[in-house]
Motif scaffolding. Structure first.
Motif, PDB file in Angstrom:
ATOM      1  N   SER A  76       0.802  -1.216   0.000  1.00 31.06           N
ATOM      2  CA  SER A  76       0.000   0.000   0.000  1.00 31.06           C
ATOM      3  C   SER A  76       0.842   1.277   0.000  1.00 31.06           C
ATOM      4  CB  SER A  76      -0.991   0.011   1.158  1.00 31.06           C
ATOM      5  OG  SER A  76      -0.324  -0.072   2.385  1.00 31.06           O
ATOM      6  N   ALA A  77       2.138   1.162   0.296  1.00 33.16           N
ATOM      7  CA  ALA A  77       3.027   2.329   0.280  1.00 33.16           C
ATOM      8  C   ALA A  77       3.535   2.672  -1.124  1.00 33.16           C
ATOM      9  CB  ALA A  77       4.212   2.077   1.207  1.00 33.16           C
ATOM     10  N   ILE A  78       3.357   1.771  -2.078  1.00 35.25           N
ATOM     11  CA  ILE A  78       3.877   1.962  -3.434  1.00 35.25           C
ATOM     12  C   ILE A  78       2.896   2.798  -4.256  1.00 35.25           C
ATOM     13  CG2 ILE A  78       4.619   0.775  -5.541  1.00 35.25           C
ATOM     14  CD1 ILE A  78       5.260  -1.678  -3.764  1.00 35.25           C
ATOM     15  N   ASP A  79       3.433   3.737  -5.043  1.00 35.12           N
ATOM     16  CA  ASP A  79       2.603   4.542  -5.943  1.00 35.12           C
ATOM     17  C   ASP A  79       1.941   3.650  -6.982  1.00 35.12           C
ATOM     18  OD1 ASP A  79       3.190   6.924  -4.671  1.00 35.12           O
ATOM     19  OD2 ASP A  79       4.854   7.408  -6.013  1.00 35.12           O
ATOM     20  N   ARG A  80       0.753   4.085  -7.446  1.00 35.12           N
ATOM     21  CA  ARG A  80      -0.031   3.276  -8.369  1.00 35.12           C
ATOM     22  C   ARG A  80      -0.532   4.093  -9.551  1.00 35.12           C
ATOM     23  NH1 ARG A  80      -0.758   1.989  -3.187  1.00 35.12           N
ATOM     24  NH2 ARG A  80      -2.336   3.490  -2.615  1.00 35.12           N
ATOM     25  N   VAL A  81      -0.591   3.430 -10.710  1.00 40.31           N
ATOM     26  CA  VAL A  81      -1.257   3.963 -11.891  1.00 40.31           C
ATOM     27  C   VAL A  81      -2.346   2.967 -12.239  1.00 40.31           C
ATOM     28  CG1 VAL A  81      -1.031   4.475 -14.355  1.00 40.31           C
ATOM     29  CG2 VAL A  81       0.757   5.206 -12.761  1.00 40.31           C
ATOM     30  N   VAL A  82      -3.566   3.461 -12.445  1.00 41.37           N
ATOM     31  CA  VAL A  82      -4.699   2.608 -12.770  1.00 41.37           C
ATOM     32  C   VAL A  82      -5.245   3.032 -14.133  1.00 41.37           C
ATOM     33  CG1 VAL A  82      -6.997   1.819 -12.072  1.00 41.37           C
ATOM     34  CG2 VAL A  82      -5.282   2.370 -10.342  1.00 41.37           C
ATOM     35  N   VAL A  83      -5.386   2.057 -15.020  1.00 42.72           N
ATOM     36  CA  VAL A  83      -5.979   2.314 -16.328  1.00 42.72           C
ATOM     37  C   VAL A  83      -7.462   2.014 -16.218  1.00 42.72           C
ATOM     38  CG1 VAL A  83      -5.965   1.718 -18.771  1.00 42.72           C
ATOM     39  CG2 VAL A  83      -3.823   1.644 -17.462  1.00 42.72           C
ATOM     40  N   SER A  84      -8.289   3.054 -16.406  1.00 42.72           N
ATOM     41  CA  SER A  84      -9.734   2.865 -16.297  1.00 42.72           C
ATOM     42  C   SER A  84     -10.475   3.983 -17.017  1.00 42.72           C
ATOM     43  CB  SER A  84     -10.161   2.848 -14.829  1.00 42.72           C
ATOM     44  OG  SER A  84     -11.561   2.798 -14.734  1.00 42.72           O
ATOM     45  N   ARG A  85     -11.498   3.586 -17.747  1.00 39.02           N
ATOM     46  CA  ARG A  85     -12.384   4.562 -18.365  1.00 39.02           C
ATOM     47  C   ARG A  85     -13.568   4.882 -17.447  1.00 39.02           C
ATOM     48  NH1 ARG A  85     -10.836   1.182 -22.602  1.00 39.02           N
ATOM     49  NH2 ARG A  85      -9.630   2.251 -24.182  1.00 39.02           N
ATOM     50  N   SER A  86     -13.829   4.020 -16.466  1.00 37.56           N
ATOM     51  CA  SER A  86     -15.030   4.186 -15.639  1.00 37.56           C
ATOM     52  C   SER A  86     -14.768   4.624 -14.205  1.00 37.56           C
ATOM     53  CB  SER A  86     -15.831   2.876 -15.618  1.00 37.56           C
ATOM     54  OG  SER A  86     -15.065   1.848 -15.039  1.00 37.56           O
ATOM     55  N   LEU A  87     -13.562   4.452 -13.706  1.00 34.76           N
ATOM     56  CA  LEU A  87     -13.252   4.824 -12.325  1.00 34.76           C
ATOM     57  C   LEU A  87     -13.150   6.346 -12.243  1.00 34.76           C
ATOM     58  CD1 LEU A  87     -12.645   3.393  -9.620  1.00 34.76           C
ATOM     59  CD2 LEU A  87     -10.229   3.512 -10.228  1.00 34.76           C
ATOM     60  N   ASP A  88     -13.994   6.956 -11.422  1.00 34.74           N
ATOM     61  CA  ASP A  88     -14.011   8.413 -11.327  1.00 34.74           C
ATOM     62  C   ASP A  88     -12.861   8.954 -10.498  1.00 34.74           C
ATOM     63  OD1 ASP A  88     -16.305   8.751 -12.880  1.00 34.74           O
ATOM     64  OD2 ASP A  88     -17.604   8.392 -11.157  1.00 34.74           O
ATOM     65  N   ASP A  89     -12.676   8.390  -9.322  1.00 36.24           N
ATOM     66  CA  ASP A  89     -11.679   8.904  -8.407  1.00 36.24           C
ATOM     67  C   ASP A  89     -11.193   7.758  -7.533  1.00 36.24           C
ATOM     68  OD1 ASP A  89     -10.059  10.556  -6.915  1.00 36.24           O
ATOM     69  OD2 ASP A  89     -11.687  11.469  -5.778  1.00 36.24           O
ATOM     70  N   SER A  90      -9.925   7.783  -7.202  1.00 32.74           N
ATOM     71  CA  SER A  90      -9.389   6.708  -6.372  1.00 32.74           C
ATOM     72  C   SER A  90      -9.472   7.042  -4.890  1.00 32.74           C
ATOM     73  CB  SER A  90      -7.933   6.437  -6.748  1.00 32.74           C
ATOM     74  OG  SER A  90      -7.124   7.521  -6.335  1.00 32.74           O
ATOM     75  N   ASN A  91      -9.664   8.315  -4.545  1.00 34.56           N
ATOM     76  CA  ASN A  91      -9.643   8.759  -3.142  1.00 34.56           C
ATOM     77  C   ASN A  91      -8.344   8.366  -2.459  1.00 34.56           C
ATOM     78  OD1 ASN A  91     -12.248   9.921  -3.211  1.00 34.56           O
ATOM     79  ND2 ASN A  91     -13.142   7.879  -2.966  1.00 34.56           N
ATOM     80  N   ASP A  92      -7.268   8.359  -3.205  1.00 33.70           N
ATOM     81  CA  ASP A  92      -5.991   7.893  -2.687  1.00 33.70           C
ATOM     82  C   ASP A  92      -4.887   8.745  -3.305  1.00 33.70           C
ATOM     83  OD1 ASP A  92      -3.705   6.522  -1.980  1.00 33.70           O
ATOM     84  OD2 ASP A  92      -4.370   4.600  -2.749  1.00 33.70           O
ATOM     85  N   ALA A  93      -4.104   9.394  -2.467  1.00 31.70           N
ATOM     86  CA  ALA A  93      -3.041  10.279  -2.946  1.00 31.70           C
ATOM     87  C   ALA A  93      -1.953   9.521  -3.709  1.00 31.70           C
ATOM     88  CB  ALA A  93      -2.426  11.043  -1.776  1.00 31.70           C
ATOM     89  N   ASN A  94      -1.793   8.219  -3.454  1.00 25.96           N
ATOM     90  CA  ASN A  94      -0.755   7.424  -4.120  1.00 25.96           C
ATOM     91  C   ASN A  94      -1.186   6.904  -5.486  1.00 25.96           C
ATOM     92  OD1 ASN A  94       0.402   7.681  -1.601  1.00 25.96           O
ATOM     93  ND2 ASN A  94       1.049   5.567  -1.472  1.00 25.96           N
ATOM     94  N   THR A  95      -2.424   7.203  -5.921  1.00 28.70           N
ATOM     95  CA  THR A  95      -2.974   6.599  -7.130  1.00 28.70           C
ATOM     96  C   THR A  95      -3.303   7.654  -8.172  1.00 28.70           C
ATOM     97  OG1 THR A  95      -3.924   4.828  -5.815  1.00 28.70           O
ATOM     98  CG2 THR A  95      -4.812   5.113  -8.019  1.00 28.70           C
ATOM     99  N   ARG A  96      -2.857   7.377  -9.397  1.00 27.56           N
ATOM    100  CA  ARG A  96      -3.177   8.235 -10.536  1.00 27.56           C
ATOM    101  C   ARG A  96      -3.964   7.400 -11.540  1.00 27.56           C
ATOM    102  NH1 ARG A  96      -0.344   9.619 -15.485  1.00 27.56           N
ATOM    103  NH2 ARG A  96       1.381   8.312 -14.842  1.00 27.56           N
ATOM    104  N   ILE A  97      -5.040   7.952 -12.070  1.00 26.53           N
ATOM    105  CA  ILE A  97      -5.875   7.252 -13.042  1.00 26.53           C
ATOM    106  C   ILE A  97      -5.573   7.787 -14.430  1.00 26.53           C
ATOM    107  CG2 ILE A  97      -8.248   6.795 -13.787  1.00 26.53           C
ATOM    108  CD1 ILE A  97      -9.061   7.228 -10.824  1.00 26.53           C
ATOM    109  N   ILE A  98      -5.379   6.856 -15.373  1.00 26.38           N
ATOM    110  CA  ILE A  98      -5.260   7.239 -16.776  1.00 26.38           C
ATOM    111  C   ILE A  98      -6.433   6.622 -17.525  1.00 26.38           C
ATOM    112  CG2 ILE A  98      -2.763   7.540 -16.692  1.00 26.38           C
ATOM    113  CD1 ILE A  98      -2.525   4.829 -18.169  1.00 26.38           C
ATOM    114  N   ARG A  99      -6.850   7.239 -18.595  1.00 24.20           N
ATOM    115  CA  ARG A  99      -8.071   6.837 -19.282  1.00 24.20           C
ATOM    116  C   ARG A  99      -7.863   5.895 -20.457  1.00 24.20           C
ATOM    117  NH1 ARG A  99     -11.373   7.363 -15.406  1.00 24.20           N
ATOM    118  NH2 ARG A  99     -11.253   9.391 -14.454  1.00 24.20           N
ATOM    119  N   GLY A 100      -6.690   5.823 -21.023  1.00 23.80           N
ATOM    120  CA  GLY A 100      -6.516   4.947 -22.181  1.00 23.80           C
ATOM    121  C   GLY A 100      -5.068   4.794 -22.576  1.00 23.80           C
TER     122      GLY A 100
END
Length: 185
Positions: A76-100
């Motif tokens: 849980s301490a590791i930074d994250r990138v999430v690929v998602s077209r439907s996830l609005d927000d991760s509510n997590d400072a360590n997580t960045r969402i990309i759309r495609g």
């Protein structure tokens, strides 16, 4: 250039399902060890939502076994990138969402300075293999035949064969076997 590592549990018949068995202390310690050199996790939405907030809650509450708590803290301490077209927000400072375009994004990340990138997404695997982005595979084969679920790779999903070199094998008391492969060529 950073190393990209694909790590996943798999049944003997090739299905990927984190619910097929409960990992014991030995296996949890193995997975914690695979995270030692990792500073970025690259997920698809499904795997991300399976792993979070579950593991961050375990880390915060210390509600697992000793081995689960160690894994949860590291993971849980590791930074994250999430690929998602439907996830609005991760509510997590360590997580960045990309759309495609996961392959293009992973290539950019791979070219940045840092430690290993751990990929955990079966849905993106064929695309990432085709783009030549996966450098190593850590597969933990569980001694079960499940007969259903998601296959590691759907039939016909690769344009060409990917040759790998086995560099390490670990046998666990549970009957699981960890296989560490490097991409050849």
């Amino acid at each position: 250039m950073r190393t990209v590592s694909f790590t996943l549990n798999i049944s003997i018949d090739g299905y990927c399902d984190h619910t097929m068995s409960a990992p014991g202390e030995e296996l949890m310690d193995y997975f914690t060890g695979t995270m030692e050199d990792v500073d970025l996790l690259f997920f698809g939405r499904v795997m991300y939502q399976l792993m979070f907030p579950y593991w961050s809650d375990v880390a915060k509450d210390q509600s697992g076994t000793a081995a689960e708590n160690r894994f949860a803290e590291r993971f849980s301490a590791i930074d994250r990138v999430v690929v998602s077209r439907s996830l609005d927000d991760s509510n997590d400072a360590n997580t960045r969402i990309i759309r495609g375009n996961p392959a293009a994004e992973l290539l950019k990340l791979k070219q940045q300075p840092g430690k290993k990138i751990s990929v955990d997404s079966v849905s993106m695997l064929p695309e990432l293999i085709a783009a030549g982005l996966i450098d190593e595979f850590n597969l933990v084969v569980h001694p079960v035949i499940v007969g259903k679920g998601r296959l590691l790779l759907p039939p016909g999903s690769l344009r060409e064969q990917l040759d790998l070199k086995l560099v390490n094998t670990i046998h666990f008391e549970s009957g699981c076997v960890a296989l560490h492969y490097l991409r050849q060529g």
